[in-house]
Design an enzyme around this catalytic site. Sequence first.
Site, PDB file in Angstrom:
ATOM      1  N   CYS A 139      -5.602 -36.440 -13.085  1.00 26.59           N
ATOM      2  CA  CYS A 139      -5.168 -35.223 -12.485  1.00 26.59           C
ATOM      3  C   CYS A 139      -4.268 -34.289 -13.163  1.00 26.59           C
ATOM      4  O   CYS A 139      -4.412 -33.056 -13.219  1.00 26.59           O
ATOM      5  CB  CYS A 139      -5.053 -35.091 -11.017  1.00 26.59           C
ATOM      6  N   GLY A 170      -1.376 -36.320  -5.280  1.00 26.32           N
ATOM      7  CA  GLY A 170      -1.653 -37.218  -6.292  1.00 26.32           C
ATOM      8  C   GLY A 170      -1.227 -38.689  -6.261  1.00 26.32           C
ATOM      9  O   GLY A 170      -2.122 -39.636  -6.694  1.00 26.32           O
ATOM     10  N   HIS A 264      -1.172 -29.635  -8.779  1.00 25.73           N
ATOM     11  CA  HIS A 264      -0.039 -29.756  -9.688  1.00 25.73           C
ATOM     12  C   HIS A 264       0.257 -28.604 -10.405  1.00 25.73           C
ATOM     13  O   HIS A 264      -0.839 -27.576 -10.859  1.00 25.73           O
ATOM     14  CB  HIS A 264      -0.570 -30.664 -10.590  1.00 25.73           C
TER      15      HIS A 264
HETATM   16  N1  LIG Z   1      -5.776 -38.173  -5.314  1.00 22.52           N
HETATM   17  C1  LIG Z   1      -5.650 -37.666  -6.672  1.00 22.52           C
HETATM   18  O1  LIG Z   1      -5.069 -36.531  -6.909  1.00 22.52           O
HETATM   19  C2  LIG Z   1      -6.450 -38.085  -7.712  1.00 22.52           C
HETATM   20  C3  LIG Z   1      -6.888 -37.427  -8.699  1.00 22.52           C
HETATM   21  C4  LIG Z   1      -7.708 -37.934  -9.978  1.00 22.52           C
HETATM   22  C5  LIG Z   1      -8.242 -39.009  -9.618  1.00 22.52           C
HETATM   23  N2  LIG Z   1      -7.856 -40.053  -8.422  1.00 22.52           N
HETATM   24  C6  LIG Z   1      -8.529 -41.281  -8.464  1.00 22.52           C
HETATM   25  O2  LIG Z   1      -9.777 -41.392  -7.729  1.00 22.52           O
HETATM   26  C7  LIG Z   1     -10.040 -42.819  -7.197  1.00 22.52           C
HETATM   27  C8  LIG Z   1      -9.938 -42.179  -5.587  1.00 22.52           C
HETATM   28  O3  LIG Z   1      -8.730 -41.891  -5.171  1.00 22.52           O
HETATM   29  P1  LIG Z   1      -8.468 -41.251  -3.467  1.00 22.52           P
HETATM   30  O4  LIG Z   1      -7.005 -40.610  -3.574  1.00 22.52           O
HETATM   31  O5  LIG Z   1      -9.498 -40.571  -2.997  1.00 22.52           O
HETATM   32  O6  LIG Z   1      -8.048 -42.706  -2.919  1.00 22.52           O
HETATM   33  P2  LIG Z   1      -8.402 -42.988  -1.522  1.00 22.52           P
HETATM   34  O7  LIG Z   1      -8.193 -41.800  -0.463  1.00 22.52           O
HETATM   35  O8  LIG Z   1      -7.509 -44.318  -0.943  1.00 22.52           O
HETATM   36  O9  LIG Z   1      -9.932 -43.616  -0.938  1.00 22.52           O
HETATM   37  C9  LIG Z   1     -10.495 -44.758  -1.726  1.00 22.52           C
HETATM   38  C10 LIG Z   1     -12.176 -44.674  -1.538  1.00 22.52           C
HETATM   39  O10 LIG Z   1     -12.300 -46.018  -2.267  1.00 22.52           O
HETATM   40  C11 LIG Z   1     -13.049 -46.848  -1.324  1.00 22.52           C
HETATM   41  N3  LIG Z   1     -12.781 -48.101  -1.344  1.00 22.52           N
HETATM   42  C12 LIG Z   1     -11.846 -48.739  -1.540  1.00 22.52           C
HETATM   43  N4  LIG Z   1     -11.817 -50.368  -1.611  1.00 22.52           N
HETATM   44  C13 LIG Z   1     -13.184 -50.459  -1.784  1.00 22.52           C
HETATM   45  C14 LIG Z   1     -14.055 -51.441  -2.043  1.00 22.52           C
HETATM   46  N5  LIG Z   1     -13.639 -52.797  -1.963  1.00 22.52           N
HETATM   47  N6  LIG Z   1     -15.371 -51.324  -2.058  1.00 22.52           N
HETATM   48  C15 LIG Z   1     -15.967 -50.063  -1.966  1.00 22.52           C
HETATM   49  N7  LIG Z   1     -15.330 -48.922  -1.613  1.00 22.52           N
HETATM   50  C16 LIG Z   1     -13.646 -48.987  -1.451  1.00 22.52           C
HETATM   51  C17 LIG Z   1     -12.550 -46.303   0.286  1.00 22.52           C
HETATM   52  O11 LIG Z   1     -13.612 -46.792   1.220  1.00 22.52           O
HETATM   53  P3  LIG Z   1     -12.983 -47.127   2.655  1.00 22.52           P
HETATM   54  O12 LIG Z   1     -12.746 -45.724   3.320  1.00 22.52           O
HETATM   55  O13 LIG Z   1     -14.313 -47.793   3.312  1.00 22.52           O
HETATM   56  O14 LIG Z   1     -11.615 -48.107   2.741  1.00 22.52           O
HETATM   57  C18 LIG Z   1     -12.475 -44.873  -0.173  1.00 22.52           C
HETATM   58  O15 LIG Z   1     -13.619 -44.188   0.184  1.00 22.52           O
HETATM   59  C19 LIG Z   1      -8.739 -43.486  -7.624  1.00 22.52           C
HETATM   60  O16 LIG Z   1      -8.993 -44.329  -8.738  1.00 22.52           O
HETATM   61  C20 LIG Z   1      -7.534 -42.378  -8.018  1.00 22.52           C
HETATM   62  O17 LIG Z   1      -6.824 -43.015  -8.857  1.00 22.52           O
HETATM   63  C21 LIG Z   1      -7.478 -39.495  -7.599  1.00 22.52           C
END
Ligand SMILES: NC(=O)c1ccc[n+]([C@@H]2O[C@H](COP(=O)([O-])OP(=O)(O)OC[C@H]3O[C@@H](n4cnc5c(N)ncnc54)[C@H](OP(=O)(O)O)[C@@H]3O)[C@@H](O)[C@H]2O)c1
Length: 361
Positions: A139, A170, A264
């Site tokens: 990001c 983030g 950001h």
């Molecule tokens: N936050 C940011 O600014 C940002 C920016 C760019 C990229 N990212 C990347 O995007 C990705 C998601 O980030 P987030 O912030 O959305 O995380 P998050 O809110 O923790 O969401 C994680 C998601 O993954 C699913 N998940 C976790 N473990 C799993 C498993 N074993 N099998 C299937 N599904 C699973 C969860 O499902 P459940 O709800 O069922 O647990 C949920 O839908 C990460 O790789 C992160 O680094 C984040």
Amino acid sequence: MSIAPIARRDGRPTLAVVGATGAVGTVMLEILSTRADVWGDIRLIASPRSAGKRLTVRGEELEVVALSPEAFDGVDVAMFDVPDEVSAEWAPVAAAKGAVAVDNSGAFRMDPDVPLVVPEVNAAAAAQRPKGIISNPNCTTLSMIVALGALHEAYTLQELVVASYQAASGAGQPGIDALREQMAKVSGDASLGTVAGDVRRAVGDPGPFPAPLAYNVVPWAGSLKDGGWSSEELKVRNESRKILGLPDLKVSATCVRVPVITTHSLAVHAVFATEVEQERAQHVLAQAPGVVLVDDPANHEFPTPADVVGTDPTWVGRVRRSLDDPRALELFLCGDNLRKGAALNTAQIAEVVAAELNPPR
Ligand SMILES: NC(=O)c1ccc[n+]([C@@H]2O[C@H](COP(=O)([O-])OP(=O)(O)OC[C@H]3O[C@@H](n4cnc5c(N)ncnc54)[C@H](OP(=O)(O)O)[C@@H]3O)[C@@H](O)[C@H]2O)c1
């Protein structure tokens, strides 16, 4: 578990959203509901914890299914908005089932056989995907790279010195929750912020951050790497080089967390191969797709996270030619880290693939 094969609605490609219940996944469903609809059926996938949950996309309520090989049956494009280790295991499974995987995690970004794509900058790279996987940048890089790509086209970039001002989201939903809790703890005490340690004592456990974020700035994001660099700082360097196709680009980043919920910001010193001129640089930025220039400091007009959050473009202001180097520009940029910084760019990459699978007739 058996999952019924997905019928291709109007011959349009079928999309899977893996991680539909997360912070990025939630924004993704909103984005899929508002952008031009290029998709046939959409399948929502998450962990077994969320199986059976109902979520709305494109005005339609859909049931979330648990991640399994069968969940990719009939899927043409699978977006992954899940932790690195889940993508590392399951994006290849989706690809082996014939889907193109578009991964938002850090699992494949620096893999030489996986393109790292920002459609405004290097859309053509999406077609070269020997593993059937395309990566979405992190990001912080995404919040600046569209504007820098346009300036690189005009002047040829040689060096970047970057300071980031990164939002709590983030660090995912736990980051948002921690900042809100900390703000609630400090807001009632008008004396706080005058004695070393008083904010730290009032906040207590700083949650996912290494120091209090309320009433503070924290010069750290990610994990410790060699030489005192943070993983986030190395991502900015490595990913900028890969996206711009400049393996020798000089990049120094200092990543800092600030008490902002989402969006950001970055202060950038960019050095080019040729001399730059403030007005022409402003014109280049104003014309660039995906960039909005707001640069009228006399009237206090420049981007700030509070004004940018929830929007799609990269916002740029404070464009100046450096006083000591006629080949360098100073800029301030803001981008919503959950939209262009994550879900929106993934959706745009998936649309590039959809157009390739189903060229307009
Ligand atoms: N936050 C940011 O600014 C940002 C920016 C760019 C990229 N990212 C990347 O995007 C990705 C998601 O980030 P987030 O912030 O959305 O995380 P998050 O809110 O923790 O969401 C994680 C998601 O993954 C699913 N998940 C976790 N473990 C799993 C498993 N074993 N099998 C299937 N599904 C699973 C969860 O499902 P459940 O709800 O069922 O647990 C949920 O839908 C990460 O790789 C992160 O680094 C984040």
